[in-house]
Design an enzyme around this catalytic site. Structure first.
Site, mmCIF file in Angstrom:
data_model
loop_
_atom_site.group_PDB
_atom_site.id
_atom_site.type_symbol
_atom_site.label_atom_id
_atom_site.label_comp_id
_atom_site.label_asym_id
_atom_site.label_seq_id
_atom_site.Cartn_x
_atom_site.Cartn_y
_atom_site.Cartn_z
ATOM 1 N N GLU A 1 -12.391 -16.002 4.181
ATOM 2 C CA GLU A 1 -11.159 -15.392 3.479
ATOM 3 C C GLU A 1 -10.128 -15.391 4.608
ATOM 4 O OE1 GLU A 1 -9.425 -14.946 1.113
ATOM 5 O OE2 GLU A 1 -9.767 -13.092 0.248
ATOM 6 N N ASP A 2 -8.740 -15.611 4.036
ATOM 7 C CA ASP A 2 -7.838 -15.564 5.325
ATOM 8 C C ASP A 2 -7.297 -14.475 5.734
ATOM 9 O OD1 ASP A 2 -7.052 -15.246 2.561
ATOM 10 O OD2 ASP A 2 -5.063 -15.914 2.854
ATOM 11 N N ASP B 1 -7.059 -7.212 2.489
ATOM 12 C CA ASP B 1 -5.682 -6.281 2.255
ATOM 13 C C ASP B 1 -6.656 -4.959 1.643
ATOM 14 O OD1 ASP B 1 -3.577 -5.164 1.522
ATOM 15 O OD2 ASP B 1 -2.309 -6.605 0.865
ATOM 16 N N LYS C 1 -6.245 -6.148 7.473
ATOM 17 C CA LYS C 1 -5.012 -4.719 7.613
ATOM 18 C C LYS C 1 -5.944 -3.540 7.398
ATOM 19 C CE LYS C 1 -1.526 -7.471 5.210
ATOM 20 N NZ LYS C 1 -0.568 -7.638 3.735
ATOM 21 N N PHE D 1 3.867 -8.128 5.017
ATOM 22 C CA PHE D 1 3.540 -9.235 4.313
ATOM 23 C C PHE D 1 3.814 -10.442 5.230
ATOM 24 C CE2 PHE D 1 4.633 -12.828 1.638
ATOM 25 C CZ PHE D 1 3.381 -12.948 0.746
ATOM 26 N N ASP E 1 0.703 -17.984 1.968
ATOM 27 C CA ASP E 1 1.995 -18.487 1.412
ATOM 28 C C ASP E 1 2.670 -17.113 0.866
ATOM 29 O OD1 ASP E 1 -0.007 -17.531 -0.691
ATOM 30 O OD2 ASP E 1 1.818 -18.740 -1.986
ATOM 31 N N ARG F 1 2.727 -22.292 3.761
ATOM 32 C CA ARG F 1 1.369 -22.630 4.043
ATOM 33 C C ARG F 1 1.225 -23.491 5.507
ATOM 34 N NH1 ARG F 1 -1.609 -20.437 0.241
ATOM 35 N NH2 ARG F 1 -1.058 -20.963 -2.141
HETATM 36 P P1 5GP Z 1 -6.919 -7.834 -1.408
HETATM 37 O O1 5GP Z 1 -7.618 -8.348 -2.536
HETATM 38 O O2 5GP Z 1 -7.721 -7.800 -0.270
HETATM 39 O O3 5GP Z 1 -5.972 -7.145 -1.652
HETATM 40 O O4 5GP Z 1 -6.060 -9.365 -1.114
HETATM 41 C C1 5GP Z 1 -6.589 -10.449 -0.658
HETATM 42 C C2 5GP Z 1 -5.586 -11.849 -0.738
HETATM 43 O O5 5GP Z 1 -4.334 -11.043 -0.981
HETATM 44 C C3 5GP Z 1 -5.520 -12.616 0.113
HETATM 45 O O6 5GP Z 1 -6.711 -13.630 0.147
HETATM 46 C C4 5GP Z 1 -4.148 -13.268 0.004
HETATM 47 O O7 5GP Z 1 -4.340 -14.210 -0.745
HETATM 48 C C5 5GP Z 1 -3.304 -11.997 -0.234
HETATM 49 N N1 5GP Z 1 -2.848 -11.169 0.495
HETATM 50 C C6 5GP Z 1 -3.041 -10.307 1.142
HETATM 51 N N2 5GP Z 1 -2.068 -9.806 2.080
HETATM 52 C C7 5GP Z 1 -1.195 -10.931 2.129
HETATM 53 C C8 5GP Z 1 -0.219 -11.069 2.942
HETATM 54 O O8 5GP Z 1 0.060 -10.353 3.968
HETATM 55 N N3 5GP Z 1 0.511 -12.490 2.936
HETATM 56 C C9 5GP Z 1 -0.085 -13.133 1.924
HETATM 57 N N4 5GP Z 1 0.847 -14.433 2.111
HETATM 58 N N5 5GP Z 1 -1.100 -12.923 1.274
HETATM 59 C C10 5GP Z 1 -1.696 -11.964 1.186
#
Ligand code: 5GP
Length: 180
Positions: free
Chosen positions: A104-105, A108, A136, A157, A164, A170
């Site tokens: 996973e990138d 959050d 985070k 963010f 992206d 990206r």
């Molecule tokens: P979560 O489900 O943990 O809240 O969010 C995970 C996904 O939200 C990540 O795979 C990504 O696609 C997107 N995401 C979360 N934080 C960021 C951010 O700071 N920047 C971007 N571009 N995408 C984010």
């Protein structure tokens, strides 16, 4: 490194490529240690599209046999998490009986990763480990263990290195943070 503009927002330099790739090599070393003796090749699961660049870089530094499968999910619209994880494209190959390493990138809220882990186990994965380039910690409050974490960042963010803002950004090799 100068500021970039994507759609209606400006982003300023935040993490240089060299630092990101140092963190990825650290994760690769941990994986090399944990999977060096595995009898069956594990599956790297690339979470499309954001984790493409991370997964490619990570794979280059691993020294054990592995397979690559992808999945496309989404919980983000614009700069915010919607809280609902959508499975947009199913798994590109079955994971039944496999040891899966989710790539996973960024984690959050953790909604995506937790939903994905449940999905993989329901598809018959033998084991599931979570590997994320970024975390985070101020936002992530789930009990689910994150097995491999490249780097922790504040709750802001970011874009670049595969991430992206509404599909732009990206391609940048460095990571940028929103300039508010
Ligand atoms: P979560 O489900 O943990 O809240 O969010 C995970 C996904 O939200 C990540 O795979 C990504 O696609 C997107 N995401 C979360 N934080 C960021 C951010 O700071 N920047 C971007 N571009 N995408 C984010």
């Amino acid at each position: 490194m100068s500021k970039i503009t994507l759609h209606d927002k400006t982003f300023k330099p935040f993490i240089p490529q060299a630092k990101i790739e140092e963190a990825i090599r650290k994760v690769a070393d941990e994986l090399n240690r944990d999977f060096a003796d595995s009898k069956e090749p594990p599956v790297f699961l690339c979470v499309l599209n954001d984790a493409i660049v991370f997964t490619g870089e990570l794979l280059k530094h691993t020294h054990f046999n592995s397979e690559l499968v992808s999945i496309k999910l989404s919980s983000y619209q614009g700069t915010r998490s919607t809280g609902t994880v959508l499975n947009i494209l199913g798994l590109t190959a079955p994971v039944k009986g496999k040891d899966v390493i989710i790539c996973e990138d960024i984690v959050d809220t953790g909604n995506t990763i937790v939903a994905l882990k449940e999905l993989l186990l329901s598809e018959g994965a033998k084991s599931v480990r979570i590997c994320t380039m970024l975390l985070k910690p101020e936002v992530y409050k789930k009990p689910e263990k994150l097995d491999y974490v490249g780097m922790e960042i504040p709750n802001a963010f970011i874009v670049g290195y595969g991430l992206d803002y509404n599909e732009l950004g990206r391609n940048y090799s460095d990571i940028y943070v929103i300039d508010e």
